[in-house]
Design a protein around this motif. Structure first.
Motif, PDB file in Angstrom:
ATOM      1  N   LEU A   1       0.445  -1.211  -0.222  1.00 39.80           N
ATOM      2  CA  LEU A   1       0.019  -0.116  -0.227  1.00 39.80           C
ATOM      3  C   LEU A   1       0.707   1.333   0.125  1.00 39.80           C
ATOM      4  CD1 LEU A   1      -2.343  -1.358   2.984  1.00 39.80           C
ATOM      5  CD2 LEU A   1      -2.894  -1.713   0.310  1.00 39.80           C
ATOM      6  N   ASP A   2       0.365   2.282  -0.876  1.00 41.53           N
ATOM      7  CA  ASP A   2       1.263   3.537  -0.684  1.00 41.53           C
ATOM      8  C   ASP A   2       0.382   4.370  -0.049  1.00 41.53           C
ATOM      9  OD1 ASP A   2       2.361   6.054  -1.344  1.00 41.53           O
ATOM     10  OD2 ASP A   2       1.546   6.007  -3.730  1.00 41.53           O
ATOM     11  N   LEU A   3       0.639   4.622   1.912  1.00 48.20           N
ATOM     12  CA  LEU A   3       0.013   5.309   2.728  1.00 48.20           C
ATOM     13  C   LEU A   3       0.958   5.764   3.433  1.00 48.20           C
ATOM     14  CD1 LEU A   3      -2.980   6.165   2.251  1.00 48.20           C
ATOM     15  CD2 LEU A   3      -3.015   4.377   3.940  1.00 48.20           C
ATOM     16  N   THR A   4       0.308   7.246   3.842  1.00 50.93           N
ATOM     17  CA  THR A   4       1.691   7.732   4.835  1.00 50.93           C
ATOM     18  C   THR A   4       0.507   7.880   5.767  1.00 50.93           C
ATOM     19  OG1 THR A   4       0.703  10.139   4.830  1.00 50.93           O
ATOM     20  CG2 THR A   4       2.908   9.700   3.154  1.00 50.93           C
ATOM     21  N   PRO A   5       0.857   7.672   7.953  1.00 52.57           N
ATOM     22  CA  PRO A   5       0.169   8.024   8.166  1.00 52.57           C
ATOM     23  C   PRO A   5      -1.088   9.538   8.459  1.00 52.57           C
ATOM     24  CG  PRO A   5       1.878   7.316   9.347  1.00 52.57           C
ATOM     25  CD  PRO A   5       2.932   7.845   8.093  1.00 52.57           C
ATOM     26  N   VAL A   6      -0.482  10.037   8.196  1.00 48.91           N
ATOM     27  CA  VAL A   6      -1.174  11.629   7.567  1.00 48.91           C
ATOM     28  C   VAL A   6      -2.649  11.307   7.268  1.00 48.91           C
ATOM     29  CG1 VAL A   6      -1.252  13.707   7.628  1.00 48.91           C
ATOM     30  CG2 VAL A   6       0.495  12.912   9.245  1.00 48.91           C
ATOM     31  N   GLN A   7      -1.454  10.717   5.084  1.00 46.73           N
ATOM     32  CA  GLN A   7      -2.554  10.108   4.809  1.00 46.73           C
ATOM     33  C   GLN A   7      -4.536   9.600   5.120  1.00 46.73           C
ATOM     34  OE1 GLN A   7      -0.559   8.688   1.725  1.00 46.73           O
ATOM     35  NE2 GLN A   7      -0.364  10.989   1.077  1.00 46.73           N
ATOM     36  N   PHE A   8      -3.315   8.080   5.924  1.00 47.47           N
ATOM     37  CA  PHE A   8      -4.154   7.195   7.075  1.00 47.47           C
ATOM     38  C   PHE A   8      -5.435   7.818   7.266  1.00 47.47           C
ATOM     39  CE2 PHE A   8      -5.524   4.542  10.065  1.00 47.47           C
ATOM     40  CZ  PHE A   8      -6.366   3.273   9.125  1.00 47.47           C
ATOM     41  N   ALA A   9      -4.846   8.610   8.452  1.00 47.75           N
ATOM     42  CA  ALA A   9      -5.743   9.267   9.518  1.00 47.75           C
ATOM     43  C   ALA A   9      -6.835  10.255   8.778  1.00 47.75           C
ATOM     44  CB  ALA A   9      -4.929   9.395  10.598  1.00 47.75           C
ATOM     45  N   ALA A  10      -6.198  10.938   7.319  1.00 40.04           N
ATOM     46  CA  ALA A  10      -7.222  11.964   6.966  1.00 40.04           C
ATOM     47  C   ALA A  10      -8.263  10.617   6.525  1.00 40.04           C
ATOM     48  CB  ALA A  10      -6.241  12.995   5.772  1.00 40.04           C
ATOM     49  N   LEU A  11      -7.590   9.852   5.637  1.00 37.15           N
ATOM     50  CA  LEU A  11      -9.056   8.741   5.103  1.00 37.15           C
ATOM     51  C   LEU A  11      -9.777   8.548   6.233  1.00 37.15           C
ATOM     52  CD1 LEU A  11      -6.789   7.059   1.584  1.00 37.15           C
ATOM     53  CD2 LEU A  11      -8.820   8.416   1.782  1.00 37.15           C
ATOM     54  N   ASP A  12      -9.233   8.331   7.234  1.00 36.30           N
ATOM     55  CA  ASP A  12     -10.451   7.357   8.602  1.00 36.30           C
ATOM     56  C   ASP A  12     -11.212   8.352   8.677  1.00 36.30           C
ATOM     57  OD1 ASP A  12     -10.504   5.038  10.448  1.00 36.30           O
ATOM     58  OD2 ASP A  12     -10.170   6.377  11.288  1.00 36.30           O
ATOM     59  N   ALA A  13     -10.595  10.008   8.944  1.00 34.48           N
ATOM     60  CA  ALA A  13     -11.652  10.557   9.801  1.00 34.48           C
ATOM     61  C   ALA A  13     -12.836  10.974   8.374  1.00 34.48           C
ATOM     62  CB  ALA A  13     -10.475  11.782   9.353  1.00 34.48           C
ATOM     63  N   ILE A  14     -11.940  11.425   7.218  1.00 33.86           N
ATOM     64  CA  ILE A  14     -13.239  11.680   6.118  1.00 33.86           C
ATOM     65  C   ILE A  14     -14.237  10.210   5.901  1.00 33.86           C
ATOM     66  CG2 ILE A  14     -13.750  11.751   3.474  1.00 33.86           C
ATOM     67  CD1 ILE A  14     -10.380  12.680   3.718  1.00 33.86           C
ATOM     68  N   HIS A  15     -13.921   9.371   5.994  1.00 31.07           N
ATOM     69  CA  HIS A  15     -14.693   7.736   6.363  1.00 31.07           C
ATOM     70  C   HIS A  15     -15.512   8.183   7.539  1.00 31.07           C
ATOM     71  CE1 HIS A  15     -15.726   3.782   5.638  1.00 31.07           C
ATOM     72  NE2 HIS A  15     -15.641   3.915   7.698  1.00 31.07           N
ATOM     73  N   ALA A  16     -15.368   8.794   8.735  1.00 31.38           N
ATOM     74  CA  ALA A  16     -16.286   8.592   9.999  1.00 31.38           C
ATOM     75  C   ALA A  16     -17.020   9.355   9.073  1.00 31.38           C
ATOM     76  CB  ALA A  16     -14.977   8.944  10.735  1.00 31.38           C
ATOM     77  N   ASN A  17     -16.675  10.722   8.537  1.00 36.14           N
ATOM     78  CA  ASN A  17     -16.870  12.135   8.647  1.00 36.14           C
ATOM     79  C   ASN A  17     -17.450  13.227   6.997  1.00 36.14           C
ATOM     80  OD1 ASN A  17     -17.694  12.962  11.314  1.00 36.14           O
ATOM     81  ND2 ASN A  17     -15.147  12.060  11.063  1.00 36.14           N
ATOM     82  N   PRO A  18     -17.970  11.681   6.218  1.00 31.28           N
ATOM     83  CA  PRO A  18     -18.227  12.319   4.640  1.00 31.28           C
ATOM     84  C   PRO A  18     -18.922  13.680   4.807  1.00 31.28           C
ATOM     85  CG  PRO A  18     -19.720  10.060   5.415  1.00 31.28           C
ATOM     86  CD  PRO A  18     -18.739  10.373   6.971  1.00 31.28           C
ATOM     87  N   GLY A  19     -18.167  14.171   3.829  1.00 26.25           N
ATOM     88  CA  GLY A  19     -18.611  16.139   3.841  1.00 26.25           C
ATOM     89  C   GLY A  19     -18.290  16.959   4.404  1.00 26.25           C
ATOM     90  N   ALA A  20     -17.201  16.369   5.689  1.00 24.46           N
ATOM     91  CA  ALA A  20     -16.180  17.409   6.179  1.00 24.46           C
ATOM     92  C   ALA A  20     -15.454  18.473   5.329  1.00 24.46           C
ATOM     93  CB  ALA A  20     -15.072  16.684   7.198  1.00 24.46           C
TER      94      ALA A  20
END
Length: 149
Positions: A26-45
């Protein structure tokens, strides 16, 4: 000193994350993962909301979102509530990558604090959250902490 130990733990955590994510292909940094996870939990933020959710600098989150968008993992659309803001949502590719990354990230948690027993890890995480105090109030109540599972 606490600051030195925290910096070393952060370095170790980042290295473990990078190694495990790369080994999983996978091609992902810790911050990118955290952002994806936050966006998943809060779509439209919006971007500022994502920055707050992951306790990241508002001025820098745009670059993180830019890179995720360039990878086809997120899409930004103008907000209907605030024309200056852009809402962020995961694309199908973003959902897929997050689904692939989640078990890897969950499994690597034990490797971040290898010298601690499961009970000690729980205690450490509780104490770390307590040490953050009111500075972390918004983050704690608004999103799952992807690194403290």
């Amino acid at each position: 000193m606490a600051g030195h130990l925290i910096r070393r733990l952060h370095q170790s955590s980042t290295q473990v994350f990078a190694a495990r994510i790369k080994a999983a292909g996978l091609d992902l940094t810790p911050v990118q993962f955290a952002a994806l996870d936050a966006i998943h939990a809060n779509p439209g933020a919006d971007q500022a909301g994502i920055a707050a959710l992951i306790a990241y600098d508002k001025a820098t989150i745009g670059g993180v979102i830019d890179r995720l968008e360039a990878k086809g993992l997120v899409a930004r659309t103008p907000s209907k509530r605030d024309r200056r803001a852009r809402e962020v949502r995961l694309t199908e590719a973003g959902e897929s990558l997050l689904t692939q990354a989640m078990p890897v990230v969950s499994k690597l948690q034990d490797d971040i604090l290898p010298g601690l027993s499961p009970e000690e890890r729980t205690q450490f995480l509780d104490l770390a959250r307590k040490a953050l105090g009111p500075v972390d109030t918004h983050h704690k109540s608004s999103a799952r902490d992807p690194f403290c599972r």
